[in-house]
Design an enzyme around this catalytic site. Structure first.
Site, PDB file in Angstrom:
ATOM      1  N   ARG A  10       0.826  -1.211   0.000  1.00 55.88           N
ATOM      2  CA  ARG A  10       0.000   0.000   0.000  1.00 55.88           C
ATOM      3  C   ARG A  10       0.861   1.264   0.000  1.00 55.88           C
ATOM      4  O   ARG A  10       2.000   1.249   0.487  1.00 55.88           O
ATOM      5  CB  ARG A  10      -0.912  -0.002   1.221  1.00 55.88           C
ATOM      6  CG  ARG A  10      -0.140   0.287   2.491  1.00 55.88           C
ATOM      7  CD  ARG A  10      -1.061   0.473   3.695  1.00 55.88           C
ATOM      8  NE  ARG A  10      -0.320   0.882   4.857  1.00 55.88           N
ATOM      9  CZ  ARG A  10      -0.314   0.209   6.013  1.00 55.88           C
ATOM     10  NH1 ARG A  10      -0.998  -0.903   6.154  1.00 55.88           N
ATOM     11  NH2 ARG A  10       0.373   0.667   7.037  1.00 55.88           N
ATOM     12  N   ASP A  38      -6.128  -1.753   8.756  1.00 59.06           N
ATOM     13  CA  ASP A  38      -5.567  -2.834   7.941  1.00 59.06           C
ATOM     14  C   ASP A  38      -6.375  -4.130   8.011  1.00 59.06           C
ATOM     15  O   ASP A  38      -7.366  -4.231   8.723  1.00 59.06           O
ATOM     16  CB  ASP A  38      -4.104  -3.079   8.354  1.00 59.06           C
ATOM     17  CG  ASP A  38      -3.239  -3.451   7.152  1.00 59.06           C
ATOM     18  OD1 ASP A  38      -3.735  -4.160   6.257  1.00 59.06           O
ATOM     19  OD2 ASP A  38      -2.078  -3.037   7.118  1.00 59.06           O
TER      20      ASP A  38
HETATM   21  C1  LIG Z   1      -4.777  -5.897  -0.738  1.00 59.64           C
HETATM   22  C2  LIG Z   1      -3.408  -6.246  -0.236  1.00 59.64           C
HETATM   23  C3  LIG Z   1      -2.624  -5.266   0.370  1.00 59.64           C
HETATM   24  C4  LIG Z   1      -1.355  -5.566   0.836  1.00 59.64           C
HETATM   25  N1  LIG Z   1      -0.612  -4.581   1.420  1.00 59.64           N
HETATM   26  C5  LIG Z   1       0.655  -4.853   1.825  1.00 59.64           C
HETATM   27  C6  LIG Z   1       1.468  -3.828   2.368  1.00 59.64           C
HETATM   28  O1  LIG Z   1       1.062  -2.677   2.501  1.00 59.64           O
HETATM   29  N2  LIG Z   1       2.740  -4.137   2.732  1.00 59.64           N
HETATM   30  C7  LIG Z   1       3.243  -5.401   2.584  1.00 59.64           C
HETATM   31  O2  LIG Z   1       4.400  -5.620   2.909  1.00 59.64           O
HETATM   32  N3  LIG Z   1       2.481  -6.407   2.103  1.00 59.64           N
HETATM   33  C8  LIG Z   1       1.198  -6.153   1.712  1.00 59.64           C
HETATM   34  N4  LIG Z   1       0.426  -7.157   1.187  1.00 59.64           N
HETATM   35  C9  LIG Z   1       0.963  -8.527   1.102  1.00 59.64           C
HETATM   36  C10 LIG Z   1       1.956  -8.663  -0.027  1.00 59.64           C
HETATM   37  O3  LIG Z   1       1.404  -8.211  -1.232  1.00 59.64           O
HETATM   38  C11 LIG Z   1       2.395 -10.109  -0.183  1.00 59.64           C
HETATM   39  O4  LIG Z   1       3.078 -10.494   0.992  1.00 59.64           O
HETATM   40  C12 LIG Z   1       3.292 -10.362  -1.392  1.00 59.64           C
HETATM   41  O5  LIG Z   1       3.802 -11.666  -1.301  1.00 59.64           O
HETATM   42  C13 LIG Z   1       4.440  -9.393  -1.449  1.00 59.64           C
HETATM   43  O6  LIG Z   1       5.242  -9.638  -2.595  1.00 59.64           O
HETATM   44  P1  LIG Z   1       6.732 -10.153  -2.410  1.00 59.64           P
HETATM   45  O7  LIG Z   1       6.608 -11.554  -1.868  1.00 59.64           O
HETATM   46  O8  LIG Z   1       7.293 -10.103  -3.778  1.00 59.64           O
HETATM   47  O9  LIG Z   1       7.375  -9.224  -1.448  1.00 59.64           O
HETATM   48  C14 LIG Z   1      -0.855  -6.877   0.720  1.00 59.64           C
HETATM   49  C15 LIG Z   1      -1.646  -7.857   0.110  1.00 59.64           C
HETATM   50  C16 LIG Z   1      -2.904  -7.558  -0.361  1.00 59.64           C
HETATM   51  C17 LIG Z   1      -3.722  -8.622  -1.006  1.00 59.64           C
END
Ligand SMILES: Cc1cc2nc3c(=O)[nH]c(=O)nc-3n(C[C@H](O)[C@H](O)[C@H](O)COP(=O)(O)O)c2cc1C
Ligand SMILES: [Mn+2]
Length: 478
Positions: free
Chosen positions: A175, A280
């Site tokens: 986010r 959140d």
């Molecule tokens: C709607 C939504 C919002 C998210 N917001 C965040 C966030 O603000 N910060 C974060 O670290 N992960 C957030 N996530 C989770 C990550 O997108 C998720 O852990 C993803 O695996 C991150 O990508 P990466 O593994 O390449 O780091 C969110 C997931 C969703 C579905």
């Protein structure tokens, strides 16, 4: 049916399927939209396209993922396990033994090769290019979701970075709090890949953010893949069609060509801002913490760009189905490293990190405990607080059955494991941030070697009598 190619095809599909309502009335993206969306999500209602969000010329799309049916439409399947099965085919690839096997193997290899993102010279996402003072995030209908939120937050972004050492792309959903016309915060948490890229970069790092994607690519940004796997390649594999990418205007990163909106810019070491509070998916406001400032160098978009958003909050919210998709899609991958796992369930009410229920085919003593430790050692599942292990014949999605065995099969003095490990950054209950206790409950039947008395038989009617009663049912007049 092939999954939709971009957000507009997706909206058209949702409309044909009666899964989208257009709202012509003017609605304020500040709180008002959230209340409408929250009621709609909790009622299992449709995707909402707010055509006149107050203060913006761009339509606002929310709740595109809010039901199992829409999630299946997004992937072009009739149930989400079918998506996992496609992945399983690749994971379980064995050296081919006969001609048929060889052809099948070739087809699978081709499906992987065809998944690689495809570079194109022109993209619809750059029909309009704004740079410098022309950039104004205030023109987008960014939602302020909850009353104590610090500002409007971009909630459905695909954040693209590159590992400075390997050159490997990463796409994550993190986010972004709007700080001004050309600045946002970048909320990548401690355990996330984008943050690791930034840490390795040292100084300044380029970032691109895609908004308004086809649903599979948008989902893929939220998928917990190992760091070396490119989420756009994964999206191409899941869609069965490569994602077209185009060079950014001001950054040396490629972005999905069909995105509605792209934000280009950079983050810089030491350049932090207070981020939050934000209501959140934990059901609580996350407190203010320092996160990097994202400075925009360009905002590019399609003509009449549609802005996508998601409202998270107390579960169940729209993100429940993004999480359930991950649960189903990653089951085969989890089984590949922990083969005794039959199935698992991450309760929506547990906000995905708080609880995992795992069913296993148990053949030796202490195996349930082995599986708990495996979960606590697997990617982002390592953040799971409570793991409940049941036997193969128990349905982990049936919480009544799970409660029965978690009571009936458990002597807490023998079957409870307390451990310690990494905790989700957003968990407010742990004594310290990032580290917390782990609770394992072994609700399996105990086998020889497990310090139990003779295990009694479970009550079940014989097949013979069940068949007899089936046959005579009409006679009983019930
Ligand atoms: C709607 C939504 C919002 C998210 N917001 C965040 C966030 O603000 N910060 C974060 O670290 N992960 C957030 N996530 C989770 C990550 O997108 C998720 O852990 C993803 O695996 C991150 O990508 P990466 O593994 O390449 O780091 C969110 C997931 C969703 C579905
Ligand atoms: Mn990743």
């Amino acid at each position: 049916m092939a999954p939709p190619g971009d957000l507009r095809e997706w909206i058209a599909l949702l409309e044909r399927e009666g899964e989208l309502v257009r709202i012509a009335a003017e609605v304020d993206p500040h709180l008002e939209a959230t209340e409408i969306v929250d009621r709609t999500v909790k009622a299992g209602g449709p995707a909402l396209l707010f055509e006149k969000p107050k203060g913006s010329a761009h339509p606002l799309l929310v709740n595109q993922f809010g039901t199992e049916r829409r999630m299946c439409l997004a992937f072009g399947v009739s149930n989400l396990d079918q998506v996992g099965a496609r992945l399983a085919d690749v994971l379980e690839m064995q050296p081919p033994s006969g001609l048929v096997d060889k052809l099948r193997g070739l087809k699978q290899l081709k499906s992987i090769a065809d998944s690689l993102p495809n570079s194109v010279r022109k993209g619809a996402c750059q029909e309009i290019v704004l740079q410098g003072d022309d950039i104004d995030l205030g023109a987008l209908p960014v939602q302020t979701c909850w009353p104590l939120d610090a500002a409007p937050f971009i909630t459905l972004p695909a954040v693209i970075t590159r590992d400075p050492v390997t050159g490997q792309r990463n796409v994550g959903m993190y986010r972004m709090q709007v700080l001004g016309r050309r600045e946002t915060a970048m909320h990548w948490q401690l355990h996330k890949d984008g943050r690791a890229d930034f840490a390795a970069a040292g100084g300044r790092m380029e970032v691109a953010v895609a908004l308004g994607l086809d649903p599979v690519t948008a989902y893929s940004a939220s998928a917990p893949l190992p760091k070396h796997i490119d989420e756009l390649m994964f999206a191409g594999f899941l869609r069965g069609a490569a994602v077209d990418v185009v060079k950014g205007v001001t950054v040396d990163l490629e972005v999905p060509a069909s995105a509605e909106i792209v934000l280009e810019g950079y983050v810089e070491q030491g350049d932090l801002t207070d981020e939050g509070p934000f209501g959140d998916h934990t059901g609580y406001y996350t407190p203010v913490e320092p996160f990097p400032v994202f400075h925009l160098t360009a905002l590019t978009m399609r003509r009449d760009a549609i802005y996508p958003s998601i409202v998270v909050g107390k579960p169940p919210a729209e993100d429940a189905w993004l999480g359930k998709a991950t649960e189903r899609i990653f089951l085969p991958a989890i089984r590949a490293s922990v083969p005794e796992i039959v199935d698992y369930d991450l309760p929506v009410e547990g906000a995905f990190h708080n609880c995992a229920i795992v069913s296993i085919r148990k053949t030796y003593p202490a195996q349930a405990k082995k599986v708990m430790h495996a979960i606590w050692g697997l990617g982002l599942l390592s953040l799971t607080k409570t793991v409940i292990v049941v036997d193969a014949h128990v349905d982990p999605h049936d919480y009544a059955q799970v409660a029965f065995y978690a009571g009936a099969n458990v002597d807490p003095s023998r079957d409870v494991v307390l451990a310690e490990g990494p905790a989700d950054q957003l968990d407010h209950a742990t004594v310290r941030q990032f580290v917390g206790g782990k609770l394992g409950i072994d609700a399996t039947a105990k086998v020889p070697g497990e310090d139990a008395r003779e295990w009694p038989a479970e009550i079940e009617m014989s097949a013979e009598i069940r068949a007899l009663v089936d046959g005579r049912w009409a006679e009983y007049g019930l």
